[in-house]
Design an enzyme around this catalytic site. Structure first.
Site, short mmCIF file in Angstrom:
data_model
loop_
_atom_site.label_atom_id
_atom_site.label_comp_id
_atom_site.label_asym_id
_atom_site.label_seq_id
_atom_site.Cartn_x
_atom_site.Cartn_y
_atom_site.Cartn_z
N ASP A 64 -6.93 -1.35 4.85
CA ASP A 64 -6.06 -2.42 4.38
C ASP A 64 -6.37 -3.75 5.04
O ASP A 64 -5.84 -4.79 4.64
CB ASP A 64 -4.59 -2.07 4.67
N ASP A 106 -1.08 -0.40 6.22
CA ASP A 106 -1.12 0.19 7.57
C ASP A 106 -2.49 0.66 8.00
O ASP A 106 -2.70 0.95 9.17
CB ASP A 106 -0.15 1.37 7.63
N ASP A 124 0.87 -1.17 0.00
CA ASP A 124 0.00 0.00 0.00
C ASP A 124 0.91 1.22 0.00
O ASP A 124 2.03 1.17 0.51
CB ASP A 124 -0.88 -0.01 1.26
#
Length: 707
Positions: free
Chosen positions: A578, A574, A379
């Protein structure tokens, strides 16, 4: 009820799943009952082991027992304590192992039943019916039965502890829902429980409140912190007609929203469901152990039976006694203490060393899955980047750069926009006073600083105020192409400059990605950013596989797309948004500085937030799995090698018959060897150098003469 009875008849335990049982499951640490059972077994086993084996360590102790309580009394005490071990903390092995044997599907529990049960039964015969055994074979092995149960309970507690509390992530997600909300009904505001809200209700959301459920804005404007869904650190402006998500946090404005989804249909509920489903995993290598056990148990039983038959037919007198000793020795030597410890001990030592390196393995199966990963997908926001905007560039067409930035910061200091903080933080103090300030929604800011009218915002703001933005357009486009957010500035109706704000890369990001490439891994980046911004960041990091414009729910789809060709995927993230991707990836790695939910949803957590931990996690995974395989080879190899000896293969040539006491000793030695080998994992060293301390980048100040 019928289904429960059918499952119970098959030898399993079952109960109806309800909200209450689900909550109970999440509130209970699965390691706690195992720890209690292990402690009870250890307390009861210690005197048994001391009474029987103390004399082998200190011969004088054996004579002391004989002179005081006497050997028969010592055996009787051992019988009571060992029976308690088998009937109390060891009851579960028999409750599961015996039905498994009846179903012709033996497992590790069946092996424990065979080993411990054989040692206990032989000892009972030696204690209460000694005439059935030759004088040389009249010995008890209660300590073997008790130690078998205690060691296996230790292994299972270590395994459960390594797995962690899978329900913690769900509890964190559920906590994001507000308990109540202010609802407009019949023109009156009333405070209702979340369960009482229905689709179509109008909800009043005051500044700072958490939004109750997925809704559409019907009146008001505000900035909403959607980081739990989007992962982006900058709150999003919401106005009439915009969609808001339950669990997100309202900013400084007041909103009225109309509920569009409730209960299980909300985004947050779907995230909870995805995390809950994906976390029901099992350590694959343990499945391999159970598969081997399926044939190992029948083979051992067959060998023990054949041993008894051969001794009855060909053995010397007393035939029955020799046959019984040999058969029991086979069952004890085959006890799976080493096999039961092989996996959990390596997991505990490996994960302990990983924790010292800043890597927390929450799920044991990540140790196995991580070594086979083909793709590492990151990400962007908060993972590859720091997760907060910083001022990176100031490009002015004329004038003093410090004065320019002070004027812009003074205007921004009165703004509620999230980017304003980064601009104000970069300017020198004190800031000049501002008058006639105005925030123009969707455009930018206007204010008078020391007699000069300063416009700060998008190109459309300058156009609205009659200023030609074209002298600044190419500069702004360059910043945008580099993945930065450009903000145009005009002073007294003249284009003055462009400032850029961006989320800075983590200091170890580029180094980590380069190392992953050298390890032969494919690296991908997943972001909600536009393609142009994502490509610019990807080029800086050396990432070729970029998935841009990905909505929160689309991250799981990206994971599935990467897995479509059979690749094993590790996802690093994080944010709360996610969590489903972390749970659905073959391995999920969370940044420790991120949200609690992301951390609890992941298999692995980088506690310091340093991306170098991704590489170190892979190194620990490889070393630990090698260690587990070594332990399993030793445990099974030991059994295979000594079973013929226990059966009496050396008796015809050398007159040697393995006594059950030596079989129990060899079993203990095998367990010690497994533990010793697992301790070697403490010598794992990090494979990446320390990253340089992160310092906030100073903005690049450029001056270009006016044309």
């Amino acid at each position: 009820k019928t289904l429960e009875n059918v499952i119970a008849q098959a030898g399993y335990a079952a109960r109806l799943a309800t909200d209450a049982t689900s909550r109970d499951h999440h509130d209970v640490n699965p390691a706690d009952p195992l720890l209690r059972q292990f402690v009870i077994a250890a307390v009861l086993t210690a005197p048994v082991f001391l009474l029987e084996m103390g004399g082998h360590i200190v011969p004088a102790f054996h004579h002391f027992i004989a002179r005081t309580i006497g050997i028969p009394s010592s055996w009787a005490i051992q019988f009571v304590l060992a029976t308690l071990v088998l009937a109390w903390p060891g009851r579960g092995f028999f409750a599961k192992g015996i039905p498994a044997m009846r179903r012709f599907a033996p497992d590790m529990n069946t092996l424990v039943v065979m080993g411990a049960g054989a040692a206990w039964a032989y000892s009972v015969v030696a204690l209460f019916l000694p005439a059935l055994l030759p004088a040389t074979a009249r010995a008890v092995y209660f300590e073997a039965a008790a130690v078998i149960v205690t060691l296996i309970l230790l292994g299972r507690w270590l395994e459960a502890r390594a797995k962690g509390q899978t329900g913690a992530a769900i509890k964190q997600l559920v906590a994001l829902r507000p308990d109540t909300a202010t609802v407009l009904r019949d023109g009156q505001e009333m405070r209702l429980a979340l369960s009482e809200i229905v689709t179509g209700d109008v909800i009043v959301v005051r500044p700072g409140e958490r939004i109750a459920t997925d809704s559409t804005v019907v009146s008001g404007t505000s900035f909403v912190d959607e980081s739990m869904v989007s992962g982006e650190p900058v709150p999003v402006e919401k106005a009439t007609g915009d969609q808001v998500v339950g669990g997100t946090i309202n900013g400084n404005g007041a909103l009225q929203i109309r509920a569009t989804a409730i209960g299980a249909d909300t985004v947050l509920s779907r995230i909870i469901a995805m995390v809950e489903d994906a976390q029901n995993t099992r350590l694959p290598v343990q499945n391999l152990v159970n598969q081997i056990t399926l044939w190992f148990v029948p083979a051992i039983m067959g060998i023990a039976a054949l041993t008894v038959v051969v001794w009855l037919v060909f053995g010397p007198s007393p035939v029955l006694s020799h046959a019984l000793v040999a058969g029991v020795s086979v069952l004890i030597i085959a006890c799976p203490c080493a096999m039961g410890l092989a996996v959990p001990t390596s997991i505990m030592v490996g994960t302990g060393r990983a924790a010292e390196l800043g890597v927390l393995f929450r799920q044991g199966d990540a140790l196995q899955a991580l070594q086979g990963v083909d793709v590492v997908a990151f990400d962007k926001t908060g993972t590859l980047t720091m997760g907060k905007p910083d001022l990176t560039d100031v490009h002015i067409l004329s004038g003093e750069k410090d004065v320019f930035l002070q004027g812009v910061a003074a205007v921004e200091s009165l703004s509620e926009h999230p980017l304003a903080t980064a601009i104000v933080a970069a300017a020198q103090r004190p800031l000049p006073a501002v008058s006639d300030f105005a925030a123009i929604p969707g455009h930018g800011l206007r204010g008078v600083v020391e007699g000069q009218v300063i416009l700060v915002g998008a190109a459309r703001l300058l156009e609205r105020e009659g200023v030609d933005p074209s002298p600044l357009t190419s500069i702004a486009q360059d910043f945008a192409s580099a993945g930065k957010t450009p903000i145009m500035v005009a002073i007294d109706g003249i284009p003055a400059g462009v400032i850029a704000v961006a989320d800075q890369l983590r200091p170890s990001a580029k180094q980590t990605i380069a190392r992953l490439h050298t390890m032969g891994l494919r690296v991908a980046m997943v972001t909600g950013d536009a393609a142009r911004t994502a490509n610019a960041i990807g080029a800086e990091l050396g990432v070729a596989d970029i998935f841009a414009d990905v909505l929160p729910a689309g991250k799981v789809d990206v994971i599935r797309q990467l897995q479509a060709d059979g690749s094993k995927v590790c996802f690093v993230g994080d944010g709360i948004n996610d969590a489903p991707a972390l749970a659905h990836a073959d391995v999920g790695i969370a940044i420790g500085t991120g949200t609690d939910v992301a951390i609890e949803s992941a298999d692995v957590v980088l506690m310091s937030g340093d991306l170098r931990g991704v590489v170190n996690a892979a190194v620990v995974s490889q070393a630990t799995m090698r260690n587990i395989h070594q332990n399993l080879i030793w445990a099974f190899g030991y059994n295979v090698a000594l079973i013929p000896v226990a059966a009496g293969a050396l008796y015809p040539a050398f007159g040697l018959l393995l006594s059950p006491v030596f079989a129990a000793g060899a079993m203990a030695l095998s367990s010690v060897s497994v533990l010793t080998n697992a301790l070697r994992l403490r010598r794992i060293t990090p494979k990446m150098p320390e990253a340089a301390p992160h310092k906030a980048a100073s903005p690049q100040l450029k001056t270009q003469p006016a044309e």
